[in-house]
Design a protein around this motif. Structure first.
Motif, short mmCIF file in Angstrom:
data_model
loop_
_atom_site.label_atom_id
_atom_site.label_comp_id
_atom_site.label_asym_id
_atom_site.label_seq_id
_atom_site.Cartn_x
_atom_site.Cartn_y
_atom_site.Cartn_z
N PHE A 28 67.64 96.07 81.32
CA PHE A 28 67.40 95.01 82.30
C PHE A 28 68.71 94.36 82.73
O PHE A 28 68.92 94.04 83.90
CB PHE A 28 66.44 93.98 81.71
CG PHE A 28 65.97 92.94 82.68
CD1 PHE A 28 65.36 93.29 83.87
CD2 PHE A 28 66.12 91.59 82.39
CE1 PHE A 28 64.91 92.32 84.77
CE2 PHE A 28 65.67 90.62 83.27
CZ PHE A 28 65.07 90.99 84.46
N SER A 63 68.71 94.98 86.37
CA SER A 63 67.88 93.86 86.84
C SER A 63 66.50 94.31 87.31
O SER A 63 65.80 93.58 87.99
CB SER A 63 68.57 93.07 87.95
OG SER A 63 69.75 92.48 87.45
N SER A 64 66.10 95.51 86.92
CA SER A 64 64.78 96.04 87.26
C SER A 64 63.80 95.74 86.13
O SER A 64 64.06 96.07 84.97
CB SER A 64 64.86 97.56 87.48
OG SER A 64 63.57 98.11 87.59
N GLU A 65 62.68 95.11 86.47
CA GLU A 65 61.67 94.74 85.47
C GLU A 65 61.15 95.96 84.70
O GLU A 65 60.70 95.84 83.57
CB GLU A 65 60.50 94.02 86.14
CG GLU A 65 60.84 92.64 86.69
CD GLU A 65 60.96 91.57 85.63
OE1 GLU A 65 60.28 91.64 84.59
OE2 GLU A 65 61.74 90.62 85.84
N LEU A 98 62.32 96.60 81.25
CA LEU A 98 61.84 95.73 80.16
C LEU A 98 60.65 96.32 79.41
O LEU A 98 60.18 95.72 78.44
CB LEU A 98 61.47 94.35 80.72
CG LEU A 98 62.63 93.45 81.09
CD1 LEU A 98 62.12 92.16 81.72
CD2 LEU A 98 63.48 93.14 79.86
N ASP A 99 60.16 97.47 79.84
CA ASP A 99 59.00 98.07 79.17
C ASP A 99 59.21 98.26 77.67
O ASP A 99 58.32 97.92 76.87
CB ASP A 99 58.61 99.39 79.84
CG ASP A 99 57.97 99.19 81.20
OD1 ASP A 99 57.61 98.03 81.53
OD2 ASP A 99 57.81 100.19 81.94
N ASN A 110 58.98 94.78 76.11
CA ASN A 110 57.60 94.27 76.12
C ASN A 110 56.74 94.98 75.08
O ASN A 110 55.92 94.34 74.42
CB ASN A 110 57.00 94.43 77.52
CG ASN A 110 57.67 93.51 78.53
OD1 ASN A 110 58.13 92.44 78.19
ND2 ASN A 110 57.73 93.95 79.78
N SER A 126 64.67 87.23 74.37
CA SER A 126 63.83 86.60 75.38
C SER A 126 64.64 85.62 76.24
O SER A 126 64.48 85.57 77.47
CB SER A 126 62.67 85.87 74.70
OG SER A 126 61.85 85.25 75.65
N VAL A 179 66.67 87.64 78.62
CA VAL A 179 65.85 88.12 79.73
C VAL A 179 65.66 87.01 80.76
O VAL A 179 65.81 87.23 81.97
CB VAL A 179 64.48 88.64 79.22
CG1 VAL A 179 63.51 88.86 80.37
CG2 VAL A 179 64.66 89.93 78.41
N GLU A 180 65.36 85.81 80.28
CA GLU A 180 65.18 84.68 81.20
C GLU A 180 66.48 84.35 81.94
O GLU A 180 66.45 84.03 83.13
CB GLU A 180 64.65 83.46 80.45
CG GLU A 180 63.24 83.64 79.93
CD GLU A 180 62.25 84.08 81.00
OE1 GLU A 180 62.25 83.50 82.12
OE2 GLU A 180 61.48 85.03 80.74
N ARG A 238 66.91 86.94 84.65
CA ARG A 238 65.98 86.67 85.75
C ARG A 238 66.47 85.52 86.63
O ARG A 238 66.26 85.51 87.83
CB ARG A 238 64.58 86.34 85.19
CG ARG A 238 63.82 87.55 84.74
CD ARG A 238 62.44 87.16 84.25
NE ARG A 238 61.68 88.36 83.88
CZ ARG A 238 60.83 88.42 82.87
NH1 ARG A 238 60.61 87.35 82.12
NH2 ARG A 238 60.20 89.54 82.61
#
Length: 160
Positions: free
Chosen positions: A72, A76-78, A81-82, A85, A128, A131-132, A135
Motif C-alpha cells: 500500500f 497507494s492502491s487499496e 491491503l488484502d 486485511n 493500522s 495505513v491511515e 490514506r
C-alpha cells in the motif's frame, strides 16, 4: 494326592469355566483401556497439528500485515491491503485457538503466548496507523512509525 483328585473331580470344570471367564473379562478391560488410550493419543495428534498450524499462522499473519502495508505504501492502491486485511481478520481467532489448545494440555508458559499476542496487537496498531497515514497522504509519517527510536513522535500517537 487323593484330595487333589477329589477336588478336581468335584470342582475342576467349574474352576476351568471360572478361569476362562476371568481371562475374557481381563481381555475386555485391556481392550477398552487400549482403545481409550489410542483415542486420546489420536486426539492429541490432531490437536498437535492444530497447535503447529496456529504457531505457523502467527508468523504468517505478521508477514501479511507487513506485506500489505509495504504494498500500500508503494502503490497507494487499496488492493495491496488484502494481505493486511486477511491477517487482521484472522490473528485474533488464531490466538484464541492457540490459547485453547495450550490450556487444554496444561502448557506451563501460557503467559508467553499472552505476551506475543500483546506485541502483535501492538504491531497491528502501528501498521493500522501507517495505513491511515498513507490514506491521508502522509507517507513520511507512515514510514516514521517504524523508526527504531522509541521517543519518536509517531510512536506516541499509538495508544497501547
Amino acid at each position: 494326592m487323593h484330595n487333589i483328585n477329589k477336588f478336581l473331580d468335584n470342582y475342576g470344570i467349574r474352576a476351568g469355566i471360572l478361569l476362562v471367564i476371568v481371562m475374557i473379562v481381563g481381555n475386555l478391560i485391556v481392550t477398552f483401556m487400549g482403545k481409550a488410550i489410542l483415542s486420546h493419543r489420536n486426539e492429541f495428534i490432531a490437536d498437535r497439528a492444530k497447535i503447529d498450524l496456529a504457531v505457523e499462522t502467527v508468523g504468517k499473519n505478521v508477514n501479511l500485515m507487513d506485506m500489505g502495508l509495504r504494498g500500500f505504501y508503494m502503490s497507494s492502491s487499496e488492493a495491496f491491503l488484502d494481505p493486511y486485511n486477511a491477517a487482521v481478520l484472522t490473528y485474533d481467532d488464531n490466538f484464541d485457538s492457540l490459547a485453547f489448545y495450550l490450556t487444554k494440555y496444561n502448557y506451563p508458559h501460557i503467559d508467553s503466548i499472552i505476551y506475543v499476542r500483546k506485541e502483535i496487537t501492538r504491531y497491528e496498531k502501528l501498521v493500522s496507523q501507517g495505513v491511515e497515514d498513507i490514506r491521508a497522504g502522509y507517507k513520511e509519517a507512515a514510514a516514521a512509525i517504524f523508526n527504531p527510536a522509541r521517543d519518536h513522535p509517531s510512536r506516541a500517537r499509538i495508544s497501547l
